[in-house]
Write an enzyme that holds these catalytic residues in place. Sequence first.
Site: not given
Ligand code: FPP
Length: 241
Positions: A15, A32, A126
């Site tokens: 997150d 992202h 892994l």
């Molecule tokens: C949450 O942060 C994150 C996500 C919903 C996406 C996670 C994706 C990645 C780490 C990239 C890898 C992706 C793939 C497709 C393998 P948020 O957007 O909710 O952050 P915020 O709480 O700060 O708004």
Amino acid sequence: MTPDRIPHHVAIVMDGNGRWATRRYLPRIAGHKKGMDALSACVRHCHDRGVKVLTVFAFSSENWKRPREEVSSLMELLAVALAREVPRLNAEGVRLFFVGDRSALSAKVRAGLTKAESATASNSRLLFNVCFNYGGRWDIAQAAARVTAGKEAITEESLSAAMALAHVPDPDLVIRTGGERRLSNFLLWQAAYAELYFTEKLWPEFDGAALDDALADYARRERRFGKTSEQVSTALAKKVA
Ligand code: FPP
């Protein structure tokens, strides 16, 4: 850290990508993308430290509610990640699994996931589960439906065997970055006895040192699985003797 103090299975709620980007006056997708780089590095750190299973929450059943552009950017990022990361993961001996409801994904994305899984199927250094269009409640419901369809009784064992993560043991450590302290529908069944670790660090900032902090914190925990502390210490002393 002794090997038995290293968690066999680490699961992560990644997150904070959006906040990381917003703080830099960048579009959320930039967060992202940075998160994708953090994930690649995290896979490497995990196998270097002896973790055997890594499970990450990349797209939840609820993420469809995000703005349409962000959802399509995440789908595109998945396609880019497959093209860029699969050869690298293969070279590192990582076996990839996608966990979640694929029925809502496009035929092209579905084909990409199957291809990536087959390409890495003979690796065992892994096991890397990417939860995509996944929700813990979805998993419990689909497992119950499968057990019932097979005319089996619903028991802890039959449900566990029908879960989307039945190919790996339950997580030992669940990490959530980004400061929130909740599971958000991640591994609701499997995390029953997991140690939970929360950090303020935003996911794009979660580097090897941050993973080491989480592993060190885990190593200090006493896992009792319903037993008393005394029973656990006696069992540990017998194991060492
Ligand atoms: C949450 O942060 C994150 C996500 C919903 C996406 C996670 C994706 C990645 C780490 C990239 C890898 C992706 C793939 C497709 C393998 P948020 O957007 O909710 O952050 P915020 O709480 O700060 O708004």
